[in-house]
Scaffold this motif. Structure first.
Motif, PDB file in Angstrom:
ATOM      1  N   SER A   1      40.474  74.135  81.385  1.00  0.00           N
ATOM      2  CA  SER A   1      39.661  74.300  80.167  1.00  0.00           C
ATOM      3  C   SER A   1      39.138  72.977  79.628  1.00  0.00           C
ATOM      4  CB  SER A   1      40.490  75.004  79.083  1.00  0.00           C
ATOM      5  OG  SER A   1      41.652  74.243  78.775  1.00  0.00           O
ATOM      6  N   GLU A   2      39.755  71.859  80.013  1.00  0.00           N
ATOM      7  CA  GLU A   2      39.322  70.561  79.517  1.00  0.00           C
ATOM      8  C   GLU A   2      38.183  69.967  80.347  1.00  0.00           C
ATOM      9  OE1 GLU A   2      42.679  68.004  79.246  1.00  0.00           O
ATOM     10  OE2 GLU A   2      43.709  69.235  77.732  1.00  0.00           O
ATOM     11  N   GLN A   3      37.934  70.543  81.508  1.00  0.00           N
ATOM     12  CA  GLN A   3      36.834  70.030  82.330  1.00  0.00           C
ATOM     13  C   GLN A   3      35.585  70.862  82.050  1.00  0.00           C
ATOM     14  OE1 GLN A   3      37.422  70.133  86.564  1.00  0.00           O
ATOM     15  NE2 GLN A   3      35.678  68.825  86.999  1.00  0.00           N
ATOM     16  N   LEU A   4      34.646  70.303  81.365  1.00  0.00           N
ATOM     17  CA  LEU A   4      33.461  71.031  80.920  1.00  0.00           C
ATOM     18  C   LEU A   4      32.279  70.854  81.853  1.00  0.00           C
ATOM     19  CD1 LEU A   4      33.699  70.275  77.095  1.00  0.00           C
ATOM     20  CD2 LEU A   4      34.615  72.235  78.370  1.00  0.00           C
ATOM     21  N   GLU A   5      32.350  69.890  82.747  1.00  0.00           N
ATOM     22  CA  GLU A   5      31.271  69.693  83.714  1.00  0.00           C
ATOM     23  C   GLU A   5      31.862  69.126  84.994  1.00  0.00           C
ATOM     24  OE1 GLU A   5      29.769  65.303  82.198  1.00  0.00           O
ATOM     25  OE2 GLU A   5      28.594  67.098  81.696  1.00  0.00           O
ATOM     26  N   ALA A   6      31.082  69.176  86.052  1.00  0.00           N
ATOM     27  CA  ALA A   6      31.557  68.752  87.361  1.00  0.00           C
ATOM     28  C   ALA A   6      31.789  67.242  87.404  1.00  0.00           C
ATOM     29  CB  ALA A   6      30.559  69.163  88.438  1.00  0.00           C
ATOM     30  N   ASP A   7      32.847  66.848  88.109  1.00  0.00           N
ATOM     31  CA  ASP A   7      33.101  65.427  88.358  1.00  0.00           C
ATOM     32  C   ASP A   7      32.285  64.979  89.565  1.00  0.00           C
ATOM     33  OD1 ASP A   7      34.944  65.257  86.301  1.00  0.00           O
ATOM     34  OD2 ASP A   7      36.649  65.755  87.594  1.00  0.00           O
ATOM     35  N   PHE A   8      31.651  63.825  89.427  1.00  0.00           N
ATOM     36  CA  PHE A   8      30.862  63.271  90.518  1.00  0.00           C
ATOM     37  C   PHE A   8      31.604  62.075  91.096  1.00  0.00           C
ATOM     38  CE2 PHE A   8      27.768  60.245  92.187  1.00  0.00           C
ATOM     39  CZ  PHE A   8      27.078  61.053  93.080  1.00  0.00           C
TER      40      PHE A   8
ATOM     41  N   ILE B   1      35.076  82.774  88.731  1.00  0.00           N
ATOM     42  CA  ILE B   1      35.055  81.571  89.550  1.00  0.00           C
ATOM     43  C   ILE B   1      36.254  80.688  89.246  1.00  0.00           C
ATOM     44  CG2 ILE B   1      33.583  80.303  87.913  1.00  0.00           C
ATOM     45  CD1 ILE B   1      32.252  79.028  90.412  1.00  0.00           C
ATOM     46  N   LYS B   2      36.872  80.125  90.301  1.00  0.00           N
ATOM     47  CA  LYS B   2      37.987  79.200  90.154  1.00  0.00           C
ATOM     48  C   LYS B   2      37.512  77.745  90.253  1.00  0.00           C
ATOM     49  CE  LYS B   2      41.433  82.269  92.338  1.00  0.00           C
ATOM     50  NZ  LYS B   2      42.393  82.395  93.468  1.00  0.00           N
ATOM     51  N   ASN B   3      36.780  77.436  91.321  1.00  0.00           N
ATOM     52  CA  ASN B   3      36.314  76.069  91.516  1.00  0.00           C
ATOM     53  C   ASN B   3      35.103  76.065  92.436  1.00  0.00           C
ATOM     54  OD1 ASN B   3      37.410  75.865  94.361  1.00  0.00           O
ATOM     55  ND2 ASN B   3      39.312  76.169  93.233  1.00  0.00           N
ATOM     56  N   ARG B   4      34.384  74.961  92.396  1.00  0.00           N
ATOM     57  CA  ARG B   4      33.196  74.803  93.244  1.00  0.00           C
ATOM     58  C   ARG B   4      33.060  73.332  93.607  1.00  0.00           C
ATOM     59  NH1 ARG B   4      28.952  76.226  89.847  1.00  0.00           N
ATOM     60  NH2 ARG B   4      29.093  78.421  90.483  1.00  0.00           N
ATOM     61  N   SER B   5      32.707  73.074  94.868  1.00  0.00           N
ATOM     62  CA  SER B   5      32.488  71.694  95.301  1.00  0.00           C
ATOM     63  C   SER B   5      31.297  71.622  96.245  1.00  0.00           C
ATOM     64  CB  SER B   5      33.733  71.138  96.003  1.00  0.00           C
ATOM     65  OG  SER B   5      33.978  71.827  97.210  1.00  0.00           O
ATOM     66  N   VAL B   6      30.601  70.493  96.183  1.00  0.00           N
ATOM     67  CA  VAL B   6      29.498  70.192  97.100  1.00  0.00           C
ATOM     68  C   VAL B   6      29.719  68.761  97.604  1.00  0.00           C
ATOM     69  CG1 VAL B   6      27.010  69.982  97.412  1.00  0.00           C
ATOM     70  CG2 VAL B   6      27.925  71.704  95.835  1.00  0.00           C
TER      71      VAL B   6
END
Length: 737
Positions: free
Chosen positions: A259-266, A724-729
């Motif tokens: 819940s504390e991660q509001l946007e994707a980490d790059f 959705i649980k997680n997403r990565s590119v």
């Protein structure tokens, strides 16, 4: 130990079988290679006078499904070399009908199910390790290393190195030309003869043919039945055997359950590997900040056993030359399993650096040393992993081998400071390879100084064309702890107290198989065979723990189809309350259980564009019943596309109050080969047992030899509301310098 002497008495008749003399193929099949007098152009076009003065390897013999007579469709092979490369030309005659399943490289199943040509080499000439290079009629490449397991040759396609090939198809034959750099191989420059053989896959005839003639109960790539390549002048030590393989990645990751991660980490990372040939047959691999994001996705499975399962290693750094470390133990216990390094409870742990030294110090002594350092995380201490192993050849083909492993915490930790294992094994292999037996002893060392830290026993097999048998005898102590290995039966979970207890055991596993071959080629059936195998587990005091008696009948058809009928009878003395269907149901109580099980399996003709197979099973399951069904189908738009779907269903109905559940596992695979250098792989998996729906897509462009661009997309959802649980590119670029 009460069962030890009865087991020995059971094995004595097998151990005293007369040895089969398959013939010394290295003495009977020889080829004198000559240096090239003209330039070889790799174009699969035989130019005027380009290959005319070199003698051919011919004729080829049948190897499978029959090992007698000459091949119906012959193969003409010629070899030559210059100061850099070994050159191979093969002219594969046929009737114009060829099967090319895919253009994707390093695809083991599609390769062997296509029309193909392979060369296998043993440059050290000690029958212990080697290489395979192969090409399909459509130009799809595969390369791998060869190792010995028991008396059989094992092939792993995970070894990668630089080489080149070209193919072209003509009316009545197809041609392949290869150039294999000497710096790609490990060899002794003072060695004037190598082991060599060739394998031709003629799929229209469902046949495999080889240059040397030997029994079909040994694989086509068998190192024991190679011929001899005599050099007019031994190849000099390869120059320039220093390879730098850097990489750079850019990635985004979003954990939607945080819940504390509001946007994707790059993130952007850089690292790479260095390969150094210290000698012609001793190699040093170094890695800095290794990245495994391009590894294939794990294939999900349904697990309804009482013990944990372990998914196979997918990371190339650990797969290359892995046999020197992973060939210890038996099928039930593996002292070393590389996936335990850098992956904790399924979660990757970053690795800072690592190194691996592998190869032959002498023609008879092969070594492997590996060391890796992981980073400290919020939950885990930094760890250093060290593994050392050796294999020393004695007698004709036998081996003494040893291994030592150490996991050492390098930062403050409340867990075990270290864990160590050591083992020594002697593998006897008869000269013909028909009989092999390995005697082994391993132990573990932890700060607690436990007793009963042993794992010892023996494992082996006897193989002839029709009769085959094998045996395993393992004794595992209560405290044989293998942090870097696999020992699933040792840990027993109590579903009521939520405690885990280590309980050692003795395993006795004999098996026997007899095959009947149908000589009449007008019959649809090629062979059929009966087999039976038995697993008996005893507690440390010799009392009964579990048994499984199995009986099977296999039917092999000339069109590559296969039908199998299986029956099983299992007895279990359940020592701990066990929850097979989760925490919502009452655990199965301690007690004695026995249940029969029947199963039917069918695999269709793999040469067809549409291929399907199925598994149907039904039987009792502890205090209830279980029905299992699996159906798998795939359609190939050959050679550029392959699309398949698998549905695995289990209906478990235990006694009232103990639970019932229906488990569904659905997998979709879509592979597209735009060329033999441009690939797209897509995998969708829906697993109700793991409450996970995953989407994986990987684009790969091999823009230069051993240099790739990867684009990977991975996304996970739950199976309830598909949240959705997680997403990565990830974008990854590698370059081979």
């Amino acid at each position: 130990m009460k069962s030890f002497w009865p087991t020995i008495l059971f094995l004595l008749p097998i151990l005293t079988f007369s040895q089969y003399d398959g013939g010394d193929t290295r003495a009977n099949f020889k080829y004198n290679i000559q240096r090239a007098t003209t330039e070889i152009t790799l174009d699969a076009v035989i130019g005027e006078d380009e290959w005319t003065e070199y003698q051919p390897f011919s004729p080829f013999y049948n190897h499978w499904p029959t090992d007698t007579g000459f091949a119906e469709n012959q193969t003409e092979v010629k070899l030559t070399y210059d100061h850099q490369n070994l050159y191979v030309m093969a002219k594969c005659y046929d009737k114009g009908k060829r099967i090319v399943q895919s253009l994707m490289r390093d695809n083991r199943q599609d390769y062997w199910d296509s029309d193909n040509f392979s060369i296998v080499l043993d440059p050290v000439n000690n029958k212990q390790s080697g290489f395979l290079f192969g090409v399909t009629a459509g130009g799809s490449e595969i390369e791998g290393d060869l190792t010995i397991r028991g008396s059989q040759t094992d092939f792993s396609e995970n070894w990668d190195n630089k080489w080149a090939s070209r193919t072209a198809q003509y009316d009545g034959y197809w041609i392949v030309e290869m150039a294999i750099p000497f710096k790609t191989l490990r060899y002794n420059p003072n060695q004037s003869n190598w082991g060599i053989n060739f394998i031709r896959g003629d799929k229209q005839n469902n046949a495999y043919t080889t240059w040397t003639l030997y029994p079909l109960n040994f694989s086509t790539a068998s190192m024991n039945f190679m011929g001899t390549l005599n050099w007019d002048k031994s190849p000099e030590k390869a120059k320039g055997a220093f390879i730098l393989n850097p990489y750079v990645t850019s990635s985004t990751l979003r954990d939607f359950e945080d819940s504390e991660q509001l946007e994707a980490d790059f993130n952007s990372d850089i690292g790479g590997e260095v390969k150094i040939a210290l000698t012609s047959n001793l190699n040093l691999d170094l890695t800095l900040f290794p990245d495994f994001s391009n590894a294939d996705v794990d294939q999900q499975v349904t697990n309804i056993t009482r013990f944990s399962i372990f998914l196979p290693e997918q990371r190339n750094f650990f797969l290359e030359n892995s046999d020197i470390f992973s060939s210890f133990g038996s099928y039930d216990v593996r002292p070393f399993f590389s996936r335990r390094i850098g992956i904790i409870d399924g979660t990757p742990t970053p690795i800072d650096f690592g190194g691996r030294l592998t190869g032959n110090v002498t023609p008879n002594l092969r070594i492997g040393v590996m060391n890796l350092q992981t980073q400290q995380t919020d939950d885990l201490a930094a760890q250093n992993y060290s593994v050392g192993a050796f294999q020393h050849k004695i007698l004709k083909r036998s081996v003494i081998k040893g291994i030592f492993m150490n996991r050492q915490a390098t930062s403050t930790t409340q867990d075990l400071e270290f864990s160590r294992n050591a083992g020594l094994e002697f593998s006897y292999v008869s000269e013909s390879g028909k009989l092999n037996t390995t005697f082994l002893y391993h132990t573990s060392i932890t700060p607690e100084n436990y007793d009963n830290t042993h794992f010892y026993g023996f494992v082996g097999s006897f193989t002839s064309k029709r009769f085959r048998s094998g045996w395993t005898f393992n004794v595992v102590g209560d405290n044989y702890i293998t942090e870097l290995g696999v020992n699933p039966r040792l840990e027993n979970y109590n579903a009521i107290t939520e405690e885990t207890t280590r309980v050692g055991y003795t395993l006795i596993n004999p098996w026997v198989r007899y095959l009947t071959f149908i000589d009449d080629e007008t019959k649809k059936l090629n062979s059929h065979g009966l087999r039976t195998w038995h697993n008996l587990y005893l507690n440390p005091d010799g009392s009964f723990n579990e048994s499984q008696n199995n009986f099977g009948w296999d039917f092999y058809y000339r069109n590559t189809a296969r039908l199998t009928l299986l029956s099983r009878y299992r007895k279990v003395n359940l020592m701990f309350p066990t929850g097979l269907l989760g925490d919502d149901y009452t655990p199965i109580p301690v007690g004695d259980y026995s249940f029969p099980w029947a199963e039917l399996r069918y695999d269709s003709d793999v040469r067809k564009a549409f291929v399907w197979n199925t598994r149907l099973a039904y039987g009792q399951f502890f205090n209830g019943t279980r029905m299992g069904a699996m159906v798998q189908g795939s359609y190939r738009l050959r050679p550029w596309g392959s699309f398949g779907i698998t549905y695995d269903y289990n209906d478990i109905r235990l006694a009232e109050g103990f639970g019932e559940d229906q488990l569904h596992l659905i997998r979709f695979n879509g592979d597209i080969s735009f060329s033999n250098k441009l690939f797209l792989r897509n995998v969708l998996q829906y697993n109700t047992q793991g409450d996970n729906f995953s989407v994986f897509s990987r684009f790969q462009w091999r823009y230069s030899p051993m240099s790739d661009i990867f684009l990977i997309f991975n996304e996970n959802h739950d199976t309830q509301g598909l949240g959705i649980k997680n997403r990565s590119v990830v974008l990854k670029v590698t370059y081979w310098l």
